[in-house]
Design a protein around this motif. Sequence first.
Motif, PDB file in Angstrom:
ATOM      1  N   TYR A   1       0.837  -1.205   0.000  1.00  0.00           N
ATOM      2  CA  TYR A   1       0.000   0.000   0.000  1.00  0.00           C
ATOM      3  C   TYR A   1       0.872   1.256   0.000  1.00  0.00           C
ATOM      4  N   MET A   2       2.064   1.149   0.628  1.00  0.00           N
ATOM      5  CA  MET A   2       2.995   2.283   0.704  1.00  0.00           C
ATOM      6  C   MET A   2       4.028   2.240  -0.426  1.00  0.00           C
ATOM      7  N   ASN A   3       3.720   1.503  -1.487  1.00  0.00           N
ATOM      8  CA  ASN A   3       4.576   1.428  -2.681  1.00  0.00           C
ATOM      9  C   ASN A   3       5.936   0.781  -2.429  1.00  0.00           C
ATOM     10  N   VAL A   4       5.998  -0.108  -1.451  1.00  0.00           N
ATOM     11  CA  VAL A   4       7.222  -0.862  -1.200  1.00  0.00           C
ATOM     12  C   VAL A   4       7.185  -2.114  -2.072  1.00  0.00           C
ATOM     13  N   TYR A   5       8.307  -2.389  -2.730  1.00  0.00           N
ATOM     14  CA  TYR A   5       8.423  -3.640  -3.469  1.00  0.00           C
ATOM     15  C   TYR A   5       8.838  -4.713  -2.465  1.00  0.00           C
ATOM     16  N   VAL A   6       7.961  -5.675  -2.222  1.00  0.00           N
ATOM     17  CA  VAL A   6       8.242  -6.754  -1.283  1.00  0.00           C
ATOM     18  C   VAL A   6       8.744  -7.952  -2.081  1.00  0.00           C
ATOM     19  N   HIS A   7       9.943  -8.403  -1.733  1.00  0.00           N
ATOM     20  CA  HIS A   7      10.534  -9.545  -2.437  1.00  0.00           C
ATOM     21  C   HIS A   7       9.570 -10.725  -2.358  1.00  0.00           C
ATOM     22  N   PRO A   8       9.312 -11.392  -3.473  1.00  0.00           N
ATOM     23  CA  PRO A   8       8.316 -12.466  -3.472  1.00  0.00           C
ATOM     24  C   PRO A   8       8.727 -13.708  -2.681  1.00  0.00           C
ATOM     25  N   ASN A   9      10.019 -13.915  -2.512  1.00  0.00           N
ATOM     26  CA  ASN A   9      10.480 -15.079  -1.747  1.00  0.00           C
ATOM     27  C   ASN A   9      10.651 -14.694  -0.286  1.00  0.00           C
ATOM     28  N   LYS A  10       9.625 -14.995   0.502  1.00  0.00           N
ATOM     29  CA  LYS A  10       9.667 -14.698   1.927  1.00  0.00           C
ATOM     30  C   LYS A  10      10.322 -15.879   2.644  1.00  0.00           C
ATOM     31  N   VAL A  11      10.974 -15.589   3.759  1.00  0.00           N
ATOM     32  CA  VAL A  11      11.708 -16.615   4.488  1.00  0.00           C
ATOM     33  C   VAL A  11      10.970 -16.944   5.784  1.00  0.00           C
ATOM     34  N   PRO A  12      10.272 -18.074   5.844  1.00  0.00           N
ATOM     35  CA  PRO A  12       9.638 -18.469   7.107  1.00  0.00           C
ATOM     36  C   PRO A  12      10.583 -19.336   7.930  1.00  0.00           C
ATOM     37  N   ILE A  13      10.775 -18.977   9.175  1.00  0.00           N
ATOM     38  CA  ILE A  13      11.577 -19.811  10.079  1.00  0.00           C
ATOM     39  C   ILE A  13      10.626 -20.344  11.146  1.00  0.00           C
ATOM     40  N   SER A  14      10.326 -21.620  11.049  1.00  0.00           N
ATOM     41  CA  SER A  14       9.436 -22.282  11.994  1.00  0.00           C
ATOM     42  C   SER A  14      10.235 -22.842  13.161  1.00  0.00           C
ATOM     43  N   LEU A  15       9.537 -23.057  14.263  1.00  0.00           N
ATOM     44  CA  LEU A  15      10.143 -23.685  15.446  1.00  0.00           C
ATOM     45  C   LEU A  15      11.446 -23.003  15.842  1.00  0.00           C
ATOM     46  N   ILE A  16      11.433 -21.678  15.860  1.00  0.00           N
ATOM     47  CA  ILE A  16      12.647 -20.906  16.122  1.00  0.00           C
ATOM     48  C   ILE A  16      13.290 -21.308  17.441  1.00  0.00           C
ATOM     49  N   ASP A  17      12.476 -21.666  18.415  1.00  0.00           N
ATOM     50  CA  ASP A  17      13.016 -22.062  19.712  1.00  0.00           C
ATOM     51  C   ASP A  17      13.716 -23.421  19.667  1.00  0.00           C
ATOM     52  N   LYS A  18      13.541 -24.154  18.573  1.00  0.00           N
ATOM     53  CA  LYS A  18      14.181 -25.465  18.413  1.00  0.00           C
ATOM     54  C   LYS A  18      15.401 -25.418  17.486  1.00  0.00           C
ATOM     55  N   VAL A  19      15.533 -24.343  16.706  1.00  0.00           N
ATOM     56  CA  VAL A  19      16.642 -24.265  15.744  1.00  0.00           C
ATOM     57  C   VAL A  19      17.670 -23.193  16.095  1.00  0.00           C
ATOM     58  N   MET A  20      17.390 -22.397  17.136  1.00  0.00           N
ATOM     59  CA  MET A  20      18.320 -21.346  17.541  1.00  0.00           C
ATOM     60  C   MET A  20      18.610 -21.499  19.023  1.00  0.00           C
ATOM     61  N   ASP A  21      19.892 -21.371  19.378  1.00  0.00           N
ATOM     62  CA  ASP A  21      20.233 -21.501  20.793  1.00  0.00           C
ATOM     63  C   ASP A  21      20.128 -20.158  21.511  1.00  0.00           C
ATOM     64  N   GLU A  22      20.415 -20.154  22.798  1.00  0.00           N
ATOM     65  CA  GLU A  22      20.305 -18.955  23.632  1.00  0.00           C
ATOM     66  C   GLU A  22      21.223 -17.828  23.175  1.00  0.00           C
ATOM     67  N   ASP A  23      22.327 -18.184  22.519  1.00  0.00           N
ATOM     68  CA  ASP A  23      23.283 -17.178  22.049  1.00  0.00           C
ATOM     69  C   ASP A  23      22.933 -16.622  20.670  1.00  0.00           C
ATOM     70  N   GLY A  24      21.811 -17.072  20.094  1.00  0.00           N
ATOM     71  CA  GLY A  24      21.402 -16.568  18.798  1.00  0.00           C
ATOM     72  C   GLY A  24      22.035 -17.284  17.615  1.00  0.00           C
ATOM     73  N   ILE A  25      22.573 -18.446  17.843  1.00  0.00           N
ATOM     74  CA  ILE A  25      23.216 -19.204  16.775  1.00  0.00           C
ATOM     75  C   ILE A  25      22.214 -20.229  16.241  1.00  0.00           C
ATOM     76  N   ILE A  26      21.987 -20.191  14.921  1.00  0.00           N
ATOM     77  CA  ILE A  26      21.108 -21.164  14.294  1.00  0.00           C
ATOM     78  C   ILE A  26      21.927 -22.429  14.079  1.00  0.00           C
ATOM     79  N   PHE A  27      21.486 -23.515  14.713  1.00  0.00           N
ATOM     80  CA  PHE A  27      22.268 -24.742  14.661  1.00  0.00           C
ATOM     81  C   PHE A  27      21.626 -25.803  13.786  1.00  0.00           C
ATOM     82  N   ASN A  28      20.494 -25.518  13.187  1.00  0.00           N
ATOM     83  CA  ASN A  28      19.831 -26.451  12.303  1.00  0.00           C
ATOM     84  C   ASN A  28      20.099 -26.000  10.875  1.00  0.00           C
ATOM     85  N   GLU A  29      20.807 -26.792  10.096  1.00  0.00           N
ATOM     86  CA  GLU A  29      21.209 -26.377   8.753  1.00  0.00           C
ATOM     87  C   GLU A  29      20.027 -26.164   7.822  1.00  0.00           C
ATOM     88  N   ASN A  30      18.899 -26.835   8.057  1.00  0.00           N
ATOM     89  CA  ASN A  30      17.727 -26.624   7.193  1.00  0.00           C
ATOM     90  C   ASN A  30      17.232 -25.206   7.317  1.00  0.00           C
TER      91      ASN A  30
END
Length: 151
Positions: A122-151
Amino acid sequence: MYTIISGTNRLNSYTEKVALEYHKFLTNRNIEATVFSLKNINVLNKNAAFTIMENKFLIPAEKFILIVPEYNGTFPGVLKAMIDITDIKKVWWWKKALLTGISTGRAGNLRGMDHITACLQYMNVYVHPNKVPISLIDKVMDEDGIIFNEN
């Protein structure tokens, strides 16, 4: 310049940790990027402090990466309120955005990314069509913010 927006004001959130991972990824590739966190920002009234941050982080950005956590099946009200108090034409018009949705559920905030896409377009922003969903963030990222699941 990229501005990475951490789309919540919650302290110690996965959202901010993902934003910092994006920042590290970009700066390691010599791409200029800043992180704009909604922590400790009053988004209910446009005041001098917000205007300073708007001029420093939002208006100069050519591209945005929005890290959008799932709140009640959509995106956080604090993110919507922040968008609402910005100078829409200076901050958003004709810029580009990449969306990353995060959730502790299985959909990675797909619905919330659809909702914010409508607002941004609506505000004329071009939104990239490939959105990145990260599911189960609490299972793929540790307390230090490191993503440890390669998928």
